[in-house]
Structures are given as C-alpha cells and as structure tokens.
Design a protein around this motif. Structure first.
Motif, PDB file in Angstrom:
ATOM      1  N   THR A   1      -8.395   3.728  -7.763  1.00 30.04           N
ATOM      2  CA  THR A   1      -7.260   3.330  -6.747  1.00 30.04           C
ATOM      3  C   THR A   1      -6.405   4.668  -6.807  1.00 30.04           C
ATOM      4  O   THR A   1      -6.108   5.252  -7.577  1.00 30.04           O
ATOM      5  CB  THR A   1      -6.341   2.429  -7.394  1.00 30.04           C
ATOM      6  N   ILE A   2      -6.118   4.952  -5.461  1.00 30.52           N
ATOM      7  CA  ILE A   2      -5.179   6.082  -5.150  1.00 30.52           C
ATOM      8  C   ILE A   2      -4.021   5.649  -4.427  1.00 30.52           C
ATOM      9  O   ILE A   2      -4.208   4.618  -3.636  1.00 30.52           O
ATOM     10  CB  ILE A   2      -5.769   7.404  -4.695  1.00 30.52           C
ATOM     11  N   ALA A   3      -2.742   6.364  -4.377  1.00 33.77           N
ATOM     12  CA  ALA A   3      -1.677   6.094  -3.421  1.00 33.77           C
ATOM     13  C   ALA A   3      -2.038   6.810  -2.351  1.00 33.77           C
ATOM     14  O   ALA A   3      -2.662   7.746  -2.072  1.00 33.77           O
ATOM     15  CB  ALA A   3      -0.532   6.781  -4.146  1.00 33.77           C
ATOM     16  N   VAL A   4      -1.558   5.903  -0.997  1.00 35.59           N
ATOM     17  CA  VAL A   4      -2.092   6.211   0.359  1.00 35.59           C
ATOM     18  C   VAL A   4      -1.204   7.801   0.376  1.00 35.59           C
ATOM     19  O   VAL A   4      -1.807   8.546   1.234  1.00 35.59           O
ATOM     20  CB  VAL A   4      -1.551   5.183   1.325  1.00 35.59           C
ATOM     21  N   GLU A   5      -0.048   7.886  -0.173  1.00 28.83           N
ATOM     22  CA  GLU A   5       0.948   9.197   0.134  1.00 28.83           C
ATOM     23  C   GLU A   5       0.295  10.206  -0.543  1.00 28.83           C
ATOM     24  O   GLU A   5       0.659  11.384  -0.013  1.00 28.83           O
ATOM     25  CB  GLU A   5       2.141   9.001  -0.414  1.00 28.83           C
ATOM     26  N   SER A   6      -0.798  10.005  -1.304  1.00 22.57           N
ATOM     27  CA  SER A   6      -1.579  11.233  -2.012  1.00 22.57           C
ATOM     28  C   SER A   6      -2.463  11.828  -0.789  1.00 22.57           C
ATOM     29  O   SER A   6      -2.970  12.976  -1.018  1.00 22.57           O
ATOM     30  CB  SER A   6      -2.124  10.925  -3.154  1.00 22.57           C
ATOM     31  N   LEU A   7      -2.941  11.136   0.231  1.00 25.29           N
ATOM     32  CA  LEU A   7      -3.623  11.795   1.200  1.00 25.29           C
ATOM     33  C   LEU A   7      -3.201  12.458   2.147  1.00 25.29           C
ATOM     34  O   LEU A   7      -1.798  12.517   2.667  1.00 25.29           O
ATOM     35  CB  LEU A   7      -4.619  10.412   1.912  1.00 25.29           C
ATOM     36  N   THR A   8      -3.717  13.525   2.650  1.00 30.93           N
ATOM     37  CA  THR A   8      -2.770  14.412   3.516  1.00 30.93           C
ATOM     38  C   THR A   8      -2.997  14.033   4.803  1.00 30.93           C
ATOM     39  O   THR A   8      -3.977  13.416   5.354  1.00 30.93           O
ATOM     40  CB  THR A   8      -3.628  15.929   3.354  1.00 30.93           C
ATOM     41  N   VAL A   9      -2.108  14.187   5.538  1.00 34.39           N
ATOM     42  CA  VAL A   9      -1.991  13.944   7.132  1.00 34.39           C
ATOM     43  C   VAL A   9      -3.216  14.439   8.180  1.00 34.39           C
ATOM     44  O   VAL A   9      -3.825  13.955   8.809  1.00 34.39           O
ATOM     45  CB  VAL A   9      -0.672  14.112   7.755  1.00 34.39           C
ATOM     46  N   ASP A  10      -3.225  15.921   7.676  1.00 33.34           N
ATOM     47  CA  ASP A  10      -4.193  16.516   8.361  1.00 33.34           C
ATOM     48  C   ASP A  10      -5.613  16.069   8.223  1.00 33.34           C
ATOM     49  O   ASP A  10      -6.361  16.069   9.243  1.00 33.34           O
ATOM     50  CB  ASP A  10      -4.323  18.100   8.012  1.00 33.34           C
ATOM     51  N   SER A  11      -5.974  15.585   6.913  1.00 36.80           N
ATOM     52  CA  SER A  11      -7.300  15.249   6.600  1.00 36.80           C
ATOM     53  C   SER A  11      -7.492  13.986   7.450  1.00 36.80           C
ATOM     54  O   SER A  11      -8.714  13.414   7.625  1.00 36.80           O
ATOM     55  CB  SER A  11      -7.579  15.209   5.149  1.00 36.80           C
TER      56      SER A  11
END
Length: 198
Positions: free
Chosen positions: A104-114
C-alpha cells in the motif's frame, strides 16, 4: 483477451468529511478479478471426482483417494495464474491509499507527471506491434538502452505481470519507478488521476 471489469465510483460522506479530505479520500476504485476460469475448472474436477467416487467407492477407496489428490494438484496447477493475481495483483484505491496485492502507498506519493505520462504509454499489444515494425539495428539499439535502464519495481510482489493483465509505470516523489499490473488500465488511470486531483 479477458473481459475486464472494474467498479469505479465516488463515495462521499458528510460535507465536513469531503471538505477535510486529503488526496483522493472520496475516490474508490476496485478491480474485480475474473472468476469464470477458476469456477469452471474446479467444477469440472469436482464432477470428475464425484463420478469416479460413484464407480469406485466403497471397494476401491484407495484409488479414489489418489484421484482426489491428483485432482487437487491439477486444480492448483490450472489456477496458479488466477491465484497469483488474487494474492499479488489485486488493485484497490480507497481513502487516498493505493493497494496492489500486499503493498500500500499513498496516492499523494505519486508524481503528477508520471500519471500523465502513464496515459501515453502504449499497451502491450501496441508495443509488440511497434517492435514488429523496427529494423534489426533499431531493435539492437533498444536492447542496449533497456539493459542500461533500471527496470521499474513490480508493485505488490510476484515475479512478473501475469498473463491477461496490462501494466502501467508510475513514479513516486522519491524517484522510484513502480510497475502496476492491472485488468482495466483506463479505469485505474482515471481513478488515480481523480484521486491525485490532476
């Protein structure tokens, strides 16, 4: 290709909860994994075992037990890929958390560009078609470049993307590339985009 299905929808609580929600708390996405193959293969094996039991029992109970054991082994072999999908590649997005398999990871840890780039990534079929049109020199150059690049880590565990699943590559704010196996690429990207508030 397997029929893909997903449940996508917004779940909203009271107005206070929506106002204080951080990234994607109101976005819910869960992929339903196909069950038809598992149900059909197990039903056929159970029918075979029951049929043999009607013939062999009670005189030849040892032979029947061997048939039961062999049928159980066949059920595991026939369903190894669906079982792997359930353990390692079940996708759920809820309360701002993306869960893939056991990770599980937080969605906010994903970059917008990726996430934007993931929409432009070719599907497996498109990638294979593009490779088929390349010259031997271009393929050799692609091989050299791929050996030099660090491959993304498969999220959730497992050895590789199972048969019948597509994949997307996203990046965390720490710079780690993650490979996510999915049954419904477009629905997952849409849910991640909405959850990340792009």
């Amino acid at each position: 290709m397997e029929l893909r299905g997903a449940v996508v929808g917004g779940v909203y609580g009271s107005g206070d909860n929506v106002a204080t929600a951080s990234y994607g708390r109101a976005v819910v996405h869960q992929e339903k994994l196909p069950k038809r193959w598992m149900i059909a293969s197990i039903a056929v094996l159970v029918a075979f075992v029951l049929y043999q039991g009607g013939i062999l029992l009670p005189e030849d109970s040892t032979v029947w037990l061997v048939i039961v054991g062999a049928s159980t082994l066949l059920a595991v072999v026939f369903n190894a890929v669906p079982l792997s999908k359930r353990i390692y590649h079940r996708v759920r997005l809820e309360n701002g958390q993306l869960t893939v398999g056991r990770e599980t990871i937080a969605v906010e840890s994903l970059t917008v560009d990726s996430l934007r780039e993931a929409r432009e990534q070719p599907t497996d079929a498109e990638f294979v078609a593009a490779l088929g049109s390349r010259s031997p020199q271009e393929l050799a150059e692609l091989r050299r470049a791929s050996r030099a690049a660090v491959p993304p880590r498969l999220m959730g565990g497992g050895w590789s993307v199972p048969m019948g699943m597509d994949e997307i590559v996203v990046e965390t704010v720490q710079g780690e590339s993650l490979l996510i196996a999915t049954h419904d690429r477009d629905a997952l990207l849409d849910a991640l985009t909405r959850a990340r508030q792009i």
